[in-house]
Design an enzyme around this catalytic site. Structure first.
Site, short mmCIF file in Angstrom:
data_model
loop_
_atom_site.label_atom_id
_atom_site.label_comp_id
_atom_site.label_asym_id
_atom_site.label_seq_id
_atom_site.Cartn_x
_atom_site.Cartn_y
_atom_site.Cartn_z
N THR A 1 -9.31 7.00 9.57
CA THR A 1 -9.66 7.95 8.51
C THR A 1 -10.61 9.06 8.96
OG1 THR A 1 -10.85 8.08 6.37
CG2 THR A 1 -11.48 6.31 7.82
N GLY B 1 0.82 -1.21 0.00
CA GLY B 1 0.00 0.00 0.00
C GLY B 1 0.86 1.26 0.00
N ALA C 1 -5.67 -2.18 4.56
CA ALA C 1 -7.10 -1.89 4.70
C ALA C 1 -7.81 -2.08 3.37
CB ALA C 1 -7.30 -0.44 5.16
N TYR C 2 -9.11 -2.23 3.46
CA TYR C 2 -9.97 -2.19 2.27
C TYR C 2 -10.26 -0.70 2.05
CZ TYR C 2 -13.85 -3.22 -0.87
OH TYR C 2 -14.67 -3.28 -1.98
N THR C 3 -9.68 -0.11 0.98
CA THR C 3 -9.73 1.35 0.84
C THR C 3 -10.54 1.85 -0.36
OG1 THR C 3 -7.64 1.26 -0.37
CG2 THR C 3 -7.50 1.76 1.99
N ASP D 1 -3.06 -12.55 5.02
CA ASP D 1 -4.31 -12.09 4.40
C ASP D 1 -5.29 -11.67 5.49
OD1 ASP D 1 -6.74 -11.77 3.05
OD2 ASP D 1 -6.21 -13.31 1.57
N LEU D 2 -5.68 -10.41 5.47
CA LEU D 2 -6.55 -9.89 6.54
C LEU D 2 -7.97 -10.47 6.48
CD1 LEU D 2 -4.15 -7.82 6.74
CD2 LEU D 2 -5.82 -6.23 7.65
N TYR E 1 -17.31 2.19 3.95
CA TYR E 1 -15.88 2.23 4.30
C TYR E 1 -15.70 2.85 5.68
CZ TYR E 1 -11.14 4.22 4.36
OH TYR E 1 -9.86 4.62 4.73
N1 LIG Z 1 -5.87 6.26 0.91
C1 LIG Z 1 -6.37 7.28 1.64
O1 LIG Z 1 -6.70 8.35 1.11
C2 LIG Z 1 -6.52 7.12 3.11
C3 LIG Z 1 -6.17 5.98 3.78
N2 LIG Z 1 -6.36 5.89 5.13
C4 LIG Z 1 -5.97 4.67 5.85
O2 LIG Z 1 -4.56 4.59 5.78
C5 LIG Z 1 -4.15 3.23 5.74
C6 LIG Z 1 -3.21 3.03 4.58
O3 LIG Z 1 -3.89 3.39 3.39
P1 LIG Z 1 -3.18 3.35 1.96
O4 LIG Z 1 -1.72 3.17 2.13
O5 LIG Z 1 -3.72 4.48 1.17
O6 LIG Z 1 -3.82 2.00 1.39
P2 LIG Z 1 -3.70 1.42 -0.07
O7 LIG Z 1 -5.06 1.35 -0.65
O8 LIG Z 1 -2.61 2.07 -0.83
O9 LIG Z 1 -3.21 -0.08 0.25
C7 LIG Z 1 -3.99 -0.94 0.98
C8 LIG Z 1 -3.11 -2.05 1.46
O10 LIG Z 1 -3.93 -2.98 2.16
C9 LIG Z 1 -3.68 -4.25 1.62
N3 LIG Z 1 -4.80 -5.15 1.73
C10 LIG Z 1 -6.07 -4.94 1.31
N4 LIG Z 1 -6.80 -6.07 1.55
C11 LIG Z 1 -5.97 -6.96 2.14
C12 LIG Z 1 -6.11 -8.27 2.63
N5 LIG Z 1 -7.28 -8.95 2.55
N6 LIG Z 1 -5.04 -8.88 3.19
C13 LIG Z 1 -3.87 -8.25 3.26
N7 LIG Z 1 -3.65 -7.02 2.81
C14 LIG Z 1 -4.70 -6.37 2.25
C15 LIG Z 1 -3.33 -4.01 0.16
O11 LIG Z 1 -2.71 -5.14 -0.36
P3 LIG Z 1 -2.86 -5.50 -1.94
O12 LIG Z 1 -1.88 -4.61 -2.65
O13 LIG Z 1 -2.48 -6.94 -1.99
O14 LIG Z 1 -4.28 -5.24 -2.33
C16 LIG Z 1 -2.42 -2.82 0.33
O15 LIG Z 1 -1.14 -3.22 0.75
C17 LIG Z 1 -5.44 2.41 5.70
O16 LIG Z 1 -5.79 2.05 7.01
C18 LIG Z 1 -6.48 3.41 5.19
O17 LIG Z 1 -7.80 3.09 5.65
C19 LIG Z 1 -6.84 6.91 5.89
C20 LIG Z 1 -7.21 8.08 5.28
C21 LIG Z 1 -7.05 8.31 3.86
C1 LIG Z 2 -11.66 12.29 -10.33
C2 LIG Z 2 -12.53 13.35 -9.71
C3 LIG Z 2 -12.86 13.30 -8.37
N1 LIG Z 2 -13.64 14.27 -7.84
C4 LIG Z 2 -13.97 14.24 -6.39
C5 LIG Z 2 -14.73 13.02 -5.91
C6 LIG Z 2 -14.40 13.01 -4.45
O1 LIG Z 2 -15.31 13.86 -3.76
C7 LIG Z 2 -13.01 13.60 -4.37
C8 LIG Z 2 -11.91 12.59 -4.10
O2 LIG Z 2 -12.11 11.47 -4.87
P1 LIG Z 2 -11.26 10.17 -4.74
O3 LIG Z 2 -12.11 9.05 -5.23
O4 LIG Z 2 -9.92 10.37 -5.33
O5 LIG Z 2 -11.01 10.04 -3.19
P2 LIG Z 2 -11.60 9.07 -2.08
O6 LIG Z 2 -11.48 7.67 -2.52
O7 LIG Z 2 -12.91 9.53 -1.60
O8 LIG Z 2 -10.50 9.38 -0.97
C9 LIG Z 2 -10.67 8.91 0.30
O9 LIG Z 2 -10.05 7.65 0.40
C10 LIG Z 2 -10.27 7.01 1.62
C11 LIG Z 2 -9.52 5.69 1.60
C12 LIG Z 2 -10.01 7.87 2.80
O10 LIG Z 2 -9.80 7.36 3.90
C13 LIG Z 2 -10.26 9.35 2.69
O11 LIG Z 2 -9.46 10.10 3.58
C14 LIG Z 2 -10.08 9.89 1.29
O12 LIG Z 2 -8.73 10.08 0.95
O13 LIG Z 2 -12.77 14.21 -5.64
C15 LIG Z 2 -14.14 15.31 -8.60
O14 LIG Z 2 -14.86 16.19 -8.08
N2 LIG Z 2 -13.81 15.36 -9.93
C16 LIG Z 2 -13.03 14.42 -10.53
O15 LIG Z 2 -12.77 14.49 -11.76
#
Ligand SMILES: NC(=O)C1=CN([C@@H]2O[C@H](COP(=O)(O)OP(=O)(O)OC[C@H]3O[C@@H](n4cnc5c(N)ncnc54)[C@H](OP(=O)(O)O)[C@@H]3O)[C@@H](O)[C@H]2O)C=CC1
Ligand SMILES: Cc1cn([C@H]2C[C@H](O)[C@@H](COP(=O)(O)OP(=O)(O)O[C@H]3O[C@@H](C)C(=O)[C@@H](O)[C@H]3O)O2)c(=O)[nH]c1=O
Length: 279
Positions: A95, A9, A54-56, A30-31, A119
């Site tokens: 988050t 991630g 995480a499942y993101t 695997d989570l 989520y």
């Molecule tokens: N992305 C964001 O904007 C935000 C993220 N967060 C939190 O921050 C943390 C890190 O996020 P981020 O780095 O962006 O995450 P990413 O989406 O980049 O990566 C998610 C990671 O979780 C792994 N994962 C998902 N499902 C499983 C599973 N079943 N078993 C093992 N591993 C799994 C993925 O592995 P694989 O590559 O194999 O799928 C990957 O390594 C998370 O807790 C997220 O909720 C908080 C706020 C904003």
């Molecule tokens: C591509 C695009 C997105 N958007 C908007 C949609 C949304 O409101 C915002 C961000 O979109 P995204 O889908 O990139 O972001 P999103 O997946 O909602 O991001 C979130 O991810 C999870 C994991 C978190 O925990 C949060 O903190 C946050 O970062 O931008 C537009 O308005 N125009 C566009 O062309």
């Protein structure tokens, strides 16, 4: 050794660069098998654990509640139980999406939660499970994560901004973009400080400053890269998505002082990220 889940991630990749860290990917842990992950922690007996997995996929989670709950909720709890048995700290990344986004003042860690999407519901379940399982924990809520890897808003904007003359971007959702590298450094610091002083356990906010709308975030991305795409402000209602997003994602991060940490300036971190993408 600090054990990290989520090797591939955005945050996990940054953690894997730090000395003394061992990162596990889905192939090793695997989570969706929470007890299997707990067993790995017990077997490896690390000094602390950081859960960066995480499942993101926010929109997809609306249709995949069960798997999102298993990964974001149940697995986090099971891992925290294993850490309690070893008497070691557990750092769970959470988050801004656990809040309902009402109002316009920054949310403090102790304020009432109210996720608007699945989520957020499952991430909140993870927080609650961790708090219940292990007294030595930090729940670090962050927001709007970006890095040169994986899928994130910065990379979407670079792709779309090069293809189009103008983009409609939501301007009524405001929050703190945060670089994965800054989160990794904070988690690493926190897990070590918790091992020394478990009384620092609790829920913390860590978001980049200053707060900004997605539209203004896009403008800064285009400004720093010289992309000429024009950003048109739109309301959330004009950009329908399966999952509802909170409008006010501002987080009060004052409590970070417990770990001598501060909000990082996301504009400087963005410059570093863009430079890496350039190479
Ligand atoms: N992305 C964001 O904007 C935000 C993220 N967060 C939190 O921050 C943390 C890190 O996020 P981020 O780095 O962006 O995450 P990413 O989406 O980049 O990566 C998610 C990671 O979780 C792994 N994962 C998902 N499902 C499983 C599973 N079943 N078993 C093992 N591993 C799994 C993925 O592995 P694989 O590559 O194999 O799928 C990957 O390594 C998370 O807790 C997220 O909720 C908080 C706020 C904003
Ligand atoms: C591509 C695009 C997105 N958007 C908007 C949609 C949304 O409101 C915002 C961000 O979109 P995204 O889908 O990139 O972001 P999103 O997946 O909602 O991001 C979130 O991810 C999870 C994991 C978190 O925990 C949060 O903190 C946050 O970062 O931008 C537009 O308005 N125009 C566009 O062309």
């Amino acid at each position: 050794m600090i054990l990290v889940f989520g090797k591939t991630g955005q945050v996990g990749r940054e953690l894997s660069k730090l000395a003394g860290v061992v990162c596990l990917g889905r192939d090793e842990a695997d989570l969706s098998d929470p007890e299997g992950c707990a067993r790995i922690i017990r077997d490896r007996a690390p000094l602390g654990v950081i859960n960066a997995a995480a499942y993101t996929n926010v929109d997809k989670a609306e249709d995949e509640r069960e798997i999102a709950q298993a990964i974001n909720g149940t697995a986090a709890g099971a891992m925290a139980v294993a850490c309690r048995d070893l008497n070691i700290p557990f750092v769970q990344i959470s988050t801004d999406y656990i809040f309902d986004g009402a109002g316009d003042s920054p949310r403090s860690p102790e304020e009432t939660t109210g996720p608007l999407n699945i989520y957020g519901v499952t991430k909140l379940a993870g927080e609650e499970a961790v708090r219940a399982a292990n007294p030595i924990h930090a729940i670090l809520r962050t927001s709007w994560v970006f890095s040169e890897h994986g899928s994130n808003f910065v990379k979407s904007m670079l792709r779309l901004g090069r293809e189009r003359d103008s983009l409609n971007i939501v301007a009524d959702q405001v929050g703190g973009p945060t670089a994965a590298q800054d989160i990794a450094a904070a988690c690493f610091d926190i897990v070590q400080q918790l091992a020394q002083d478990p009384s620092k356990s609790g829920t913390y906010h860590f978001a980049g400053a200053p707060d900004v709308s997605w539209a203004d975030f896009a403008r800064e991305i285009f400004h720093q890269t010289g992309i000429t795409c024009v950003v048109q402000d739109i309301p959330s209602t004009a950009y329908p998505t399966p999952a509802k997003r909170p409008k006010n994602s501002r987080m009060n991060c004052y409590d970070l002082s417990a770990f001598s940490l501060e909000r990082p300036d996301w504009r400087a971190s963005l410059t570093k990220t863009l430079n890496k993408l350039d190479q």
